[in-house]
Design an enzyme around this catalytic site. Structure first.
Site, PDB file in Angstrom:
ATOM      1  CE  LYS A  99      -1.788  -1.293   3.938  1.00  0.00           C
ATOM      2  NZ  LYS A  99      -1.134  -2.606   4.148  1.00  0.00           N
ATOM      3  NE  ARG A 131      -4.094  -1.666  10.358  1.00  0.00           N
ATOM      4  CZ  ARG A 131      -3.079  -1.043   9.753  1.00  0.00           C
ATOM      5  NH1 ARG A 131      -3.124   0.239   9.522  1.00  0.00           N
ATOM      6  NH2 ARG A 131      -2.035  -1.737   9.373  1.00  0.00           N
ATOM      7  NE  ARG A 181       7.989  -2.476   5.877  1.00  0.00           N
ATOM      8  CZ  ARG A 181       6.689  -2.449   6.070  1.00  0.00           C
ATOM      9  NH1 ARG A 181       5.912  -1.815   5.233  1.00  0.00           N
ATOM     10  NH2 ARG A 181       6.157  -3.064   7.106  1.00  0.00           N
ATOM     11  NE  ARG A 185       6.643  -0.730   9.845  1.00  0.00           N
ATOM     12  CZ  ARG A 185       5.461  -0.713   9.222  1.00  0.00           C
ATOM     13  NH1 ARG A 185       5.307   0.019   8.125  1.00  0.00           N
ATOM     14  NH2 ARG A 185       4.442  -1.413   9.667  1.00  0.00           N
ATOM     15  NE  ARG A 237       2.594  -5.341  10.834  1.00  0.00           N
ATOM     16  CZ  ARG A 237       3.695  -5.190  10.078  1.00  0.00           C
ATOM     17  NH1 ARG A 237       4.835  -5.746  10.445  1.00  0.00           N
ATOM     18  NH2 ARG A 237       3.637  -4.494   8.985  1.00  0.00           N
TER      19      ARG A 237
HETATM   20  P1  AP5 Z   1       4.965  -1.537   1.698  1.00  0.00           P
HETATM   21  O1  AP5 Z   1       4.548  -0.696   0.550  1.00  0.00           O
HETATM   22  O2  AP5 Z   1       5.779  -0.917   2.784  1.00  0.00           O
HETATM   23  O3  AP5 Z   1       3.725  -2.348   2.303  1.00  0.00           O
HETATM   24  P2  AP5 Z   1       2.428  -1.852   3.087  1.00  0.00           P
HETATM   25  O4  AP5 Z   1       1.254  -2.555   2.504  1.00  0.00           O
HETATM   26  O5  AP5 Z   1       2.385  -0.359   3.135  1.00  0.00           O
HETATM   27  O6  AP5 Z   1       2.753  -2.512   4.481  1.00  0.00           O
HETATM   28  P3  AP5 Z   1       2.748  -1.945   5.956  1.00  0.00           P
HETATM   29  O7  AP5 Z   1       3.524  -2.950   6.776  1.00  0.00           O
HETATM   30  O8  AP5 Z   1       3.235  -0.538   6.020  1.00  0.00           O
HETATM   31  O9  AP5 Z   1       1.299  -2.019   6.322  1.00  0.00           O
HETATM   32  P4  AP5 Z   1       0.771  -2.136   7.742  1.00  0.00           P
HETATM   33  O10 AP5 Z   1      -0.661  -2.015   7.421  1.00  0.00           O
HETATM   34  O11 AP5 Z   1       1.157  -3.315   8.521  1.00  0.00           O
HETATM   35  O12 AP5 Z   1       1.526  -0.958   8.506  1.00  0.00           O
HETATM   36  P5  AP5 Z   1       1.057   0.445   9.015  1.00  0.00           P
HETATM   37  O13 AP5 Z   1       2.245   1.302   9.032  1.00  0.00           O
HETATM   38  O14 AP5 Z   1      -0.169   0.928   8.299  1.00  0.00           O
HETATM   39  O15 AP5 Z   1       5.787  -2.779   1.073  1.00  0.00           O
HETATM   40  C1  AP5 Z   1       6.378  -3.752   1.919  1.00  0.00           C
HETATM   41  C2  AP5 Z   1       7.738  -4.167   1.303  1.00  0.00           C
HETATM   42  O16 AP5 Z   1       7.514  -4.817   0.056  1.00  0.00           O
HETATM   43  C3  AP5 Z   1       8.670  -2.987   1.016  1.00  0.00           C
HETATM   44  O17 AP5 Z   1       9.971  -3.377   1.298  1.00  0.00           O
HETATM   45  C4  AP5 Z   1       8.512  -2.743  -0.494  1.00  0.00           C
HETATM   46  O18 AP5 Z   1       9.705  -2.242  -1.093  1.00  0.00           O
HETATM   47  C5  AP5 Z   1       8.193  -4.144  -1.009  1.00  0.00           C
HETATM   48  N1  AP5 Z   1       7.266  -4.110  -2.136  1.00  0.00           N
HETATM   49  C6  AP5 Z   1       6.134  -3.353  -2.222  1.00  0.00           C
HETATM   50  N2  AP5 Z   1       5.510  -3.580  -3.382  1.00  0.00           N
HETATM   51  C7  AP5 Z   1       6.273  -4.503  -4.053  1.00  0.00           C
HETATM   52  C8  AP5 Z   1       6.144  -5.162  -5.305  1.00  0.00           C
HETATM   53  N3  AP5 Z   1       5.112  -4.891  -6.135  1.00  0.00           N
HETATM   54  N4  AP5 Z   1       7.071  -6.078  -5.663  1.00  0.00           N
HETATM   55  C9  AP5 Z   1       8.118  -6.356  -4.837  1.00  0.00           C
HETATM   56  N5  AP5 Z   1       8.301  -5.768  -3.630  1.00  0.00           N
HETATM   57  C10 AP5 Z   1       7.386  -4.857  -3.239  1.00  0.00           C
HETATM   58  O19 AP5 Z   1       0.582   0.116  10.502  1.00  0.00           O
HETATM   59  C11 AP5 Z   1       1.488  -0.340  11.473  1.00  0.00           C
HETATM   60  C12 AP5 Z   1       0.770  -0.542  12.789  1.00  0.00           C
HETATM   61  O20 AP5 Z   1       0.202   0.704  13.251  1.00  0.00           O
HETATM   62  C13 AP5 Z   1      -0.404  -1.516  12.796  1.00  0.00           C
HETATM   63  O21 AP5 Z   1       0.029  -2.849  12.930  1.00  0.00           O
HETATM   64  C14 AP5 Z   1      -1.191  -1.014  14.030  1.00  0.00           C
HETATM   65  O22 AP5 Z   1      -0.593  -1.444  15.225  1.00  0.00           O
HETATM   66  C15 AP5 Z   1      -1.029   0.501  13.945  1.00  0.00           C
HETATM   67  N6  AP5 Z   1      -2.110   1.159  13.211  1.00  0.00           N
HETATM   68  C16 AP5 Z   1      -1.953   1.920  12.079  1.00  0.00           C
HETATM   69  N7  AP5 Z   1      -3.139   2.378  11.663  1.00  0.00           N
HETATM   70  C17 AP5 Z   1      -4.066   1.901  12.520  1.00  0.00           C
HETATM   71  C18 AP5 Z   1      -5.477   2.000  12.588  1.00  0.00           C
HETATM   72  N8  AP5 Z   1      -6.169   2.715  11.674  1.00  0.00           N
HETATM   73  N9  AP5 Z   1      -6.140   1.344  13.580  1.00  0.00           N
HETATM   74  C19 AP5 Z   1      -5.461   0.639  14.495  1.00  0.00           C
HETATM   75  N10 AP5 Z   1      -4.111   0.487  14.492  1.00  0.00           N
HETATM   76  C20 AP5 Z   1      -3.428   1.112  13.508  1.00  0.00           C
END
Ligand code: AP5
Length: 250
Positions: free
Chosen positions: A41, A120, A159, A192, A203
């Protein structure tokens, strides 16, 4: 795009920091990005922001920024939020809604937005509906990225993220030119703390239980677009543009 302070405006709930005078607003794109952790994402949000101007509004980045900038003066609610995050659990709806509420001016951005990580839960989605209705704004679409679990785990384990500008890299599929250094700004790359095997497992479970039902919620509103996240980032970007009926700008 020389001046782009919109991430700081979101991260620190500081309206004054938003300067986007270098862009000519086109029709704003207003999207929610869904998908398992690691589906890509954030990577797609970067590409959409570069090509179409919409701001990436990531709740995960918001929490990580709070941790870095206020380590010594965190409120008890924020300390609890960061503990949940480290373990891979969702932060409570109350905390998330309060923090997004403080930044809701970003929803009125003339360049549009991509909400990445919010909502979420279905409760959070109802709150978002209210924030948007208060501003007479509607979402264009909700993009749900799908990816097999093995690929999700591979993407998360490799990542690396820039401490400074938050650009993401991958040690195998998108390595930085110099190890440990961001290509864009020279910042330090780090892994991270929730990208460890135990937190990844938690997660993914939280995603299945709380976030996956959002797809039904938005399907009922006719907004859901399912996009395969397999293939390299440009390929996925092409799928995203096709699903949104956008011309892939060069
Ligand atoms: P990346 O683009 O970083 O993936 P992502 O889908 O953004 O993954 P996240 O881990 O950031 O999502 P998340 O939902 O767990 O984390 P968030 O920060 O929102 O890609 C991942 C890797 O793959 C990278 O290395 C990239 O280079 C590679 N890649 C990408 N696309 C590729 C492709 N096409 N081909 C090859 N490689 C590729 O949330 C973290 C935490 O915050 C949650 O666990 C929770 O505790 C809290 N939180 C955040 N928002 C809320 C909410 N609304 N409610 C409750 N808790 C929340």
């Amino acid at each position: 795009m020389a001046i782009q302070h919109e991430r700081e405006a979101w991260l620190f709930a500081d309206r004054e920091r938003c300067e986007r005078s270098d862009l000519t607003p086109v029709r704003p794109l207003r999207l929610v990005l869904l998908g398992a952790p690691g589906a890509g994402k954030g990577t797609q949000a970067e590409l959409i922001a570069e090509r179409f101007g919409a701001c990436q509004l990531s709740t995960g980045d918001m929490f990580r920024a709070a941790k870095r900038s206020h380590d010594d003066q965190l409120t008890p609610a924020m300390e609890a939020a960061l503990r949940s995050m480290q373990q891979g659990q969702l932060v409570s709806d109350d905390t998330v809604v309060e923090l997004v509420g403080e930044r809701r001016h970003c929803l009125s951005c003339p360049y549009g937005f991509m909400l990445d990580g919010f909502p979420r839960t279905v409760n959070q989605a109802r709150v978002l509906d209210q924030f948007l209705a208060d501003r007479d704004i509607a979402l264009d679409a909700v993009v749900n990225y799908t990816l097999p679990m093995e690929a999700v785990v591979r993407r998360l384990s490799g990542r690396r993220t820039c401490e400074n500008c938050k650009t993401t890299f991958h040690i195998e599929t998108k390595p930085p030119r110099a190890e440990g250094v961001c290509d864009k700004c020279g910042g330090r790359l780090y892994q991270r703390e929730d990208d460890n095997p135990e937190s990844i497992r938690v997660r993914l479970r939280a995603y299945e239980e709380s976030t996956a039902p959002l797809a039904d919620y938005y399907a009922h509103q006719g907004l859901l677009r399912i996009v395969s996240a397999e293939g390299d980032p440009e390929t996925v970007f092409g799928h995203t543009c096709a699903a949104l009926g956008l011309r892939k700008a060069g």
